[in-house]
Structure formats: C-alpha cells, structure tokens
Scaffold this motif. Structure first.
Motif, PDB file in Angstrom:
ATOM      1  N   SER A  84      56.699 -37.536 -54.369  1.00  0.00           N
ATOM      2  CA  SER A  84      56.159 -38.566 -55.255  1.00  0.00           C
ATOM      3  C   SER A  84      56.477 -38.314 -56.731  1.00  0.00           C
ATOM      4  CB  SER A  84      54.632 -38.665 -55.081  1.00  0.00           C
ATOM      5  OG  SER A  84      54.312 -39.059 -53.768  1.00  0.00           O
ATOM      6  N   LEU A  85      57.391 -37.370 -56.986  1.00  0.00           N
ATOM      7  CA  LEU A  85      57.811 -37.027 -58.361  1.00  0.00           C
ATOM      8  C   LEU A  85      56.608 -36.746 -59.257  1.00  0.00           C
ATOM      9  CD1 LEU A  85      60.817 -39.475 -58.925  1.00  0.00           C
ATOM     10  CD2 LEU A  85      60.874 -37.053 -58.331  1.00  0.00           C
ATOM     11  N   ARG A  86      55.804 -35.754 -58.825  1.00  0.00           N
ATOM     12  CA  ARG A  86      54.610 -35.389 -59.580  1.00  0.00           C
ATOM     13  C   ARG A  86      54.889 -34.301 -60.622  1.00  0.00           C
ATOM     14  NH1 ARG A  86      50.043 -33.297 -56.086  1.00  0.00           N
ATOM     15  NH2 ARG A  86      51.697 -32.077 -55.088  1.00  0.00           N
ATOM     16  N   THR A  87      56.067 -33.689 -60.584  1.00  0.00           N
ATOM     17  CA  THR A  87      56.362 -32.592 -61.503  1.00  0.00           C
ATOM     18  C   THR A  87      56.257 -33.078 -62.944  1.00  0.00           C
ATOM     19  OG1 THR A  87      57.869 -31.590 -59.887  1.00  0.00           O
ATOM     20  CG2 THR A  87      58.085 -30.874 -62.183  1.00  0.00           C
ATOM     21  N   PRO A  88      55.434 -32.432 -63.771  1.00  0.00           N
ATOM     22  CA  PRO A  88      55.296 -32.882 -65.167  1.00  0.00           C
ATOM     23  C   PRO A  88      56.590 -32.701 -65.957  1.00  0.00           C
ATOM     24  CG  PRO A  88      53.444 -31.489 -64.524  1.00  0.00           C
ATOM     25  CD  PRO A  88      54.478 -31.357 -63.445  1.00  0.00           C
ATOM     26  N   MET A  89      56.836 -33.612 -66.878  1.00  0.00           N
ATOM     27  CA  MET A  89      58.026 -33.524 -67.716  1.00  0.00           C
ATOM     28  C   MET A  89      57.994 -32.291 -68.611  1.00  0.00           C
ATOM     29  SD  MET A  89      59.788 -36.108 -66.755  1.00  0.00           S
ATOM     30  CE  MET A  89      61.057 -35.999 -68.009  1.00  0.00           C
ATOM     31  N   TYR A 100      69.957 -24.653 -66.209  1.00  0.00           N
ATOM     32  CA  TYR A 100      70.028 -24.251 -64.803  1.00  0.00           C
ATOM     33  C   TYR A 100      69.972 -25.505 -63.937  1.00  0.00           C
ATOM     34  CZ  TYR A 100      68.366 -19.887 -66.945  1.00  0.00           C
ATOM     35  OH  TYR A 100      68.200 -18.791 -67.745  1.00  0.00           O
ATOM     36  N   ARG A 101      70.885 -25.609 -62.985  1.00  0.00           N
ATOM     37  CA  ARG A 101      70.905 -26.793 -62.121  1.00  0.00           C
ATOM     38  C   ARG A 101      69.578 -26.931 -61.401  1.00  0.00           C
ATOM     39  NH1 ARG A 101      74.955 -28.263 -57.019  1.00  0.00           N
ATOM     40  NH2 ARG A 101      74.169 -30.403 -56.730  1.00  0.00           N
ATOM     41  N   THR A 102      68.993 -28.106 -61.504  1.00  0.00           N
ATOM     42  CA  THR A 102      67.654 -28.354 -60.966  1.00  0.00           C
ATOM     43  C   THR A 102      67.653 -29.666 -60.201  1.00  0.00           C
ATOM     44  OG1 THR A 102      66.696 -27.223 -62.873  1.00  0.00           O
ATOM     45  CG2 THR A 102      65.209 -28.594 -61.547  1.00  0.00           C
ATOM     46  N   ILE A 103      67.060 -29.657 -58.999  1.00  0.00           N
ATOM     47  CA  ILE A 103      67.020 -30.846 -58.148  1.00  0.00           C
ATOM     48  C   ILE A 103      65.585 -31.112 -57.723  1.00  0.00           C
ATOM     49  CG2 ILE A 103      67.810 -31.880 -55.979  1.00  0.00           C
ATOM     50  CD1 ILE A 103      70.234 -29.956 -56.109  1.00  0.00           C
ATOM     51  N   LEU A 104      65.135 -32.341 -57.916  1.00  0.00           N
ATOM     52  CA  LEU A 104      63.870 -32.801 -57.349  1.00  0.00           C
ATOM     53  C   LEU A 104      64.196 -33.671 -56.147  1.00  0.00           C
ATOM     54  CD1 LEU A 104      61.694 -33.829 -60.451  1.00  0.00           C
ATOM     55  CD2 LEU A 104      61.763 -31.643 -59.249  1.00  0.00           C
ATOM     56  N   VAL A 105      63.569 -33.382 -55.028  1.00  0.00           N
ATOM     57  CA  VAL A 105      63.801 -34.149 -53.798  1.00  0.00           C
ATOM     58  C   VAL A 105      62.628 -35.088 -53.604  1.00  0.00           C
ATOM     59  CG1 VAL A 105      64.248 -34.021 -51.339  1.00  0.00           C
ATOM     60  CG2 VAL A 105      65.043 -32.178 -52.840  1.00  0.00           C
ATOM     61  N   SER A 106      62.890 -36.380 -53.769  1.00  0.00           N
ATOM     62  CA  SER A 106      61.827 -37.371 -53.664  1.00  0.00           C
ATOM     63  C   SER A 106      61.989 -38.188 -52.386  1.00  0.00           C
ATOM     64  CB  SER A 106      61.841 -38.300 -54.885  1.00  0.00           C
ATOM     65  OG  SER A 106      62.930 -39.199 -54.817  1.00  0.00           O
ATOM     66  N   GLY A 107      61.014 -39.052 -52.141  1.00  0.00           N
ATOM     67  CA  GLY A 107      61.078 -39.937 -50.993  1.00  0.00           C
ATOM     68  C   GLY A 107      61.753 -41.251 -51.339  1.00  0.00           C
ATOM     69  N   GLU A 112      63.702 -46.498 -58.728  1.00  0.00           N
ATOM     70  CA  GLU A 112      64.710 -45.881 -59.585  1.00  0.00           C
ATOM     71  C   GLU A 112      64.164 -45.601 -60.978  1.00  0.00           C
ATOM     72  OE1 GLU A 112      69.282 -46.651 -61.174  1.00  0.00           O
ATOM     73  OE2 GLU A 112      68.367 -48.005 -59.712  1.00  0.00           O
ATOM     74  N   GLU A 113      63.271 -46.459 -61.460  1.00  0.00           N
ATOM     75  CA  GLU A 113      62.711 -46.255 -62.793  1.00  0.00           C
ATOM     76  C   GLU A 113      61.865 -44.991 -62.876  1.00  0.00           C
ATOM     77  OE1 GLU A 113      58.749 -49.088 -62.403  1.00  0.00           O
ATOM     78  OE2 GLU A 113      60.629 -49.958 -63.110  1.00  0.00           O
ATOM     79  N   ASP A 114      61.341 -44.527 -61.733  1.00  0.00           N
ATOM     80  CA  ASP A 114      60.575 -43.289 -61.725  1.00  0.00           C
ATOM     81  C   ASP A 114      61.475 -42.066 -61.911  1.00  0.00           C
ATOM     82  OD1 ASP A 114      58.068 -44.575 -61.169  1.00  0.00           O
ATOM     83  OD2 ASP A 114      58.715 -44.795 -59.097  1.00  0.00           O
ATOM     84  N   GLU A 115      62.733 -42.217 -61.554  1.00  0.00           N
ATOM     85  CA  GLU A 115      63.672 -41.107 -61.643  1.00  0.00           C
ATOM     86  C   GLU A 115      64.281 -40.977 -63.031  1.00  0.00           C
ATOM     87  OE1 GLU A 115      66.630 -41.721 -58.684  1.00  0.00           O
ATOM     88  OE2 GLU A 115      65.196 -41.999 -57.031  1.00  0.00           O
ATOM     89  N   ILE A 116      64.342 -42.070 -63.773  1.00  0.00           N
ATOM     90  CA  ILE A 116      65.079 -42.107 -65.041  1.00  0.00           C
ATOM     91  C   ILE A 116      64.656 -41.018 -66.020  1.00  0.00           C
ATOM     92  CG2 ILE A 116      65.481 -43.498 -67.121  1.00  0.00           C
ATOM     93  CD1 ILE A 116      65.641 -45.958 -65.284  1.00  0.00           C
ATOM     94  N   PRO A 117      63.356 -40.777 -66.257  1.00  0.00           N
ATOM     95  CA  PRO A 117      62.982 -39.731 -67.219  1.00  0.00           C
ATOM     96  C   PRO A 117      63.501 -38.349 -66.830  1.00  0.00           C
ATOM     97  CG  PRO A 117      61.099 -41.131 -66.717  1.00  0.00           C
ATOM     98  CD  PRO A 117      62.163 -41.480 -65.729  1.00  0.00           C
ATOM     99  N   PHE A 118      63.495 -38.042 -65.530  1.00  0.00           N
ATOM    100  CA  PHE A 118      63.988 -36.746 -65.080  1.00  0.00           C
ATOM    101  C   PHE A 118      65.502 -36.645 -65.263  1.00  0.00           C
ATOM    102  CE2 PHE A 118      60.066 -37.374 -62.631  1.00  0.00           C
ATOM    103  CZ  PHE A 118      59.393 -36.200 -62.919  1.00  0.00           C
ATOM    104  N   VAL A 119      66.205 -37.687 -64.871  1.00  0.00           N
ATOM    105  CA  VAL A 119      67.661 -37.692 -65.006  1.00  0.00           C
ATOM    106  C   VAL A 119      68.065 -37.550 -66.468  1.00  0.00           C
ATOM    107  CG1 VAL A 119      69.746 -39.076 -64.656  1.00  0.00           C
ATOM    108  CG2 VAL A 119      67.975 -39.026 -62.889  1.00  0.00           C
ATOM    109  N   ALA A 120      67.301 -38.166 -67.355  1.00  0.00           N
ATOM    110  CA  ALA A 120      67.587 -38.081 -68.789  1.00  0.00           C
ATOM    111  C   ALA A 120      67.482 -36.654 -69.308  1.00  0.00           C
ATOM    112  CB  ALA A 120      66.635 -38.991 -69.570  1.00  0.00           C
ATOM    113  N   GLU A 121      66.690 -35.827 -68.622  1.00  0.00           N
ATOM    114  CA  GLU A 121      66.528 -34.430 -69.027  1.00  0.00           C
ATOM    115  C   GLU A 121      67.488 -33.499 -68.297  1.00  0.00           C
ATOM    116  OE1 GLU A 121      64.618 -33.322 -71.503  1.00  0.00           O
ATOM    117  OE2 GLU A 121      64.117 -35.434 -71.887  1.00  0.00           O
ATOM    118  N   GLY A 122      68.376 -34.069 -67.477  1.00  0.00           N
ATOM    119  CA  GLY A 122      69.358 -33.255 -66.775  1.00  0.00           C
ATOM    120  C   GLY A 122      68.981 -32.880 -65.360  1.00  0.00           C
ATOM    121  N   VAL A 123      67.848 -33.392 -64.850  1.00  0.00           N
ATOM    122  CA  VAL A 123      67.416 -33.106 -63.482  1.00  0.00           C
ATOM    123  C   VAL A 123      68.113 -34.047 -62.516  1.00  0.00           C
ATOM    124  CG1 VAL A 123      65.429 -33.015 -61.926  1.00  0.00           C
ATOM    125  CG2 VAL A 123      65.161 -32.341 -64.329  1.00  0.00           C
TER     126      VAL A 123
END
Length: 225
Positions: A84-89, A100-107, A112-123
C-alpha cells in the motif's frame, strides 16, 4: 512461470532463545551481539537483494546497506514489500535512493499517482499481483526478480513476510542468530502464523552450521529436498 528459475532465498532470523524479535512494546535493539551483527552484514554482501516487509521498514527506518570496513564495491539492492506504499517519504530508504538502488514492491491496486513521489526521489516501484490471501504474490515477486537478473535474496523480516515466503515454499536457507535471553510469549514472534494443523505439514531442515559468536549461537539450515 514454470520455466522461470527463481532466485535463491535466505531467511535471516535474529531472536531470543524463545524465538522473539522484540518485546511486547516493540523494543528490539539490540537482541543479538556485535559479532552476530557483523556476520549479518557479511551475509548481506553475498546477496543481490536485501528484502524486508513494510512493517519492518516503518518500525526501524533501516538503511539495509552493508556496513563493513572496507565497504564493499557493490551494495545489494534494497527492497521493501509495501503493498500500500506506506513507507514515509522521510525514511532513509527514500532519502538515499539515488545513492543506493531501492525498490518498493506495491500491489496492482495502487494508482500511478501514488508512485510518483517515490519515483521522483529515485525509488523504483514495482506493481505486482496480489495473492488470494492478501499481500503481494510471492511468486510474482520472485518472477519479476528473475526477469531483472536477480539470483539471490536475503530476507530480513518481518514475521509476516517471512511466513508468506515459507508458506509459499520459497525459502532455501535459514540463517538463525539466537541470543541467550528469554522475552516471553507476549514478545513479538519471528514468524507469523503458518496455519499448520498437523506435523505432517511441517517443512524439514538440515543444520549445516553451528557456531558460537560471543554469547550468541549462529545456526545455518538448508531445506531438505
């Protein structure tokens, strides 16, 4: 998926003698000693991925890097199953994702809009199928890892994710570090329920290492075929 060669999965446990990873209040640093923690970093360095669940990421705010002297030339990929992408920014895994290469595995249910902030930080965000019982499908996760050329995973918790891998019969090795302390039944168990009704259903393991590390005991197990 039948022709896919899944990565080898090693489950790491660091517990009290009675299999607890924290007190009932969640206090867990440090159960095992410095020698055990050094061995854990050495094991991390031998794997392509260090993997934890979202509960561990939320509770501990870990770096999941290899901290040895000298530092390895290549760090393992850091991966969090966070359906559910609960990891705090603000967590270290996000703020250091460009280093460091970092991957969040979501459902797949996430937008897609929930992913954008993480992708913007390189996740990197992998959206994968959800298992019938809930949570990201373990087989879908391992299949995606195989597609990415990942051959080995070091699974460090928590108990729910570890149980999911065991129920899916996807753990190949166990590295168990046990400290000479007793926490009790109200402490947090290293594994969530495996829903085993009969001893005929249990998995069998072969001990391949028994070593004393300071006051701790380190046992290695391989799954019996």
């Amino acid at each position: 998926m039948s022709d896919i060669v899944f990565p080898k999965v090693t489950l790491k446990l660091a517990t009290s003698m009675d299999g607890r990873i924290a007190t009932r209040s969640g206090h867990s640093q440090w159960i095992t000693g410095a020698e055990s923690r050094t061995r854990v970093h050495e094991l991390r360095a031998q794997h392509d991925v260090v993997l934890v669940g979202s509960g561990t990421a939320l509770a501990d705010d870990p770096m999941l890097t290899v901290r040895l002297d000298p530092e390895p030339t290549k760090q393992p990929i850091r991966m969090v199953v966070d359906s559910s992408l609960r990891t705090p920014m603000t967590h270290k895994l996000v703020t250091t994702a460009r280093e460091y290469r970092t991957i969040l595995v979501s459902g797949l249910h996430m937008e897609e809009e929930d992913e954008i902030p993480f992708v913007a930080e390189g996740v990197e965000v992998w959206s994968l199928a959800i298992a019938p019982a809930g949570g990201v499908s373990i087989r879908a996760l391992l299949a995606r890892c195989a597609e990415e050329g990942i051959e080995s995973i070091f699974l460090e918790g928590g108990g729910k994710l570890a149980a999911s891998f065991l129920k899916a019969n996807m753990v190949d090795h166990i590295e168990w570090f046990r400290a000479p302390i007793v926490i009790g039944g109200d402490g947090i168990a290293c594994l969530a329920s495996l829903e085993i009704e009969s001893l005929n259903e249990v998995s069998a393991w072969e001990r391949i290492r028994l070593e004393v590390l300071g006051e701790d005991v380190w046992e290695s197990f391989s799954k019996k075929l």
